[in-house]
Design a protein around this motif. Structure first.
Motif, PDB file in Angstrom:
ATOM      1  N   THR A  48     -10.451  21.253  56.818  1.00 37.29           N
ATOM      2  CA  THR A  48     -10.016  22.178  55.726  1.00 37.29           C
ATOM      3  C   THR A  48     -11.550  22.742  55.172  1.00 37.29           C
ATOM      4  O   THR A  48     -10.786  24.089  54.441  1.00 37.29           O
ATOM      5  CB  THR A  48      -9.958  21.155  54.035  1.00 37.29           C
ATOM      6  OG1 THR A  48      -8.802  20.361  54.554  1.00 37.29           O
ATOM      7  CG2 THR A  48      -9.926  22.093  52.896  1.00 37.29           C
TER       8      THR A  48
ATOM      9  N   LEU B 115     -10.033  25.827  48.325  1.00 35.51           N
ATOM     10  CA  LEU B 115     -10.203  24.577  49.843  1.00 35.51           C
ATOM     11  C   LEU B 115     -11.287  24.142  49.669  1.00 35.51           C
ATOM     12  O   LEU B 115     -11.726  22.635  49.937  1.00 35.51           O
ATOM     13  CB  LEU B 115      -9.869  25.173  50.657  1.00 35.51           C
ATOM     14  CG  LEU B 115      -8.091  25.517  50.833  1.00 35.51           C
ATOM     15  CD1 LEU B 115      -8.522  25.996  52.405  1.00 35.51           C
ATOM     16  CD2 LEU B 115      -7.794  24.406  51.423  1.00 35.51           C
TER      17      LEU B 115
ATOM     18  N   GLY C  90      -5.051  20.895  46.155  1.00 31.57           N
ATOM     19  CA  GLY C  90      -3.828  21.811  47.320  1.00 31.57           C
ATOM     20  C   GLY C  90      -2.765  22.761  46.570  1.00 31.57           C
ATOM     21  O   GLY C  90      -2.587  23.444  47.600  1.00 31.57           O
TER      22      GLY C  90
ATOM     23  N   THR D  52      -3.601  26.602  46.254  1.00 34.79           N
ATOM     24  CA  THR D  52      -4.040  27.463  47.686  1.00 34.79           C
ATOM     25  C   THR D  52      -3.151  28.421  48.119  1.00 34.79           C
ATOM     26  O   THR D  52      -3.623  29.113  48.597  1.00 34.79           O
ATOM     27  CB  THR D  52      -4.359  25.892  48.513  1.00 34.79           C
ATOM     28  OG1 THR D  52      -5.638  25.087  48.344  1.00 34.79           O
ATOM     29  CG2 THR D  52      -4.524  26.936  50.379  1.00 34.79           C
TER      30      THR D  52
END
Length: 125
Positions: free
Chosen positions: A37, A88, A100, A103
């Motif tokens: 990630t 991230l 997340g 994102t």
């Protein structure tokens, strides 16, 4: 123009620094999925740092009728870096999975930034 060139160069520098940090200091300290990630965040930050510099260079060429679209492209790319890569990075360091969820907002900003670059090019040519 100057703002986007500097913002692009700063983000390129940070991308390299964060890449080195991830490769040398995070290995063995975070799970492999978070290293992956982190690497994704670094790559997208660098891609869009280059995009910001392109925007700055194009703005310096005084493309008549395209400056507004170029500004939008640059600001959207910068917002994408902050939201996408930033979320991230924090996710990788903290494991807070709810991050997340934001994102994709950064991803949409990236896409919109590239669309605005297309719009600027079509206005200029």
């Amino acid at each position: 123009m100057k703002f986007f060139l500097i913002a692009g160069a700063v983000n390129a520098l940070l991308s390299v620094a964060f890449g080195a940090f991830g490769a040398h200091l995070l290995e063995g300290r975070v799970a492999d999925k978070y290293l992956d990630t982190w690497q994704t965040a670094v790559q997208y930050q660098m891609f869009h740092a280059i995009g910001l510099m392109v925007v700055g260079i194009l703005m310096s060429s005084s493309l008549i009728g395209a400056l507004g679209s170029l500004s939008w492209a640059g600001y959207l790319m910068l917002a994408g870096i902050i939201i996408f890569s930033g979320s991230l990075y924090v996710l990788s360091l903290t494991g807070i999975s709810i991050l997340g969820a934001i994102t994709p907002i950064g991803g949409v900003a990236f896409i919109a930034g590239w669309i605005m670059l297309i719009v600027a090019a079509s206005k200029a040519l």
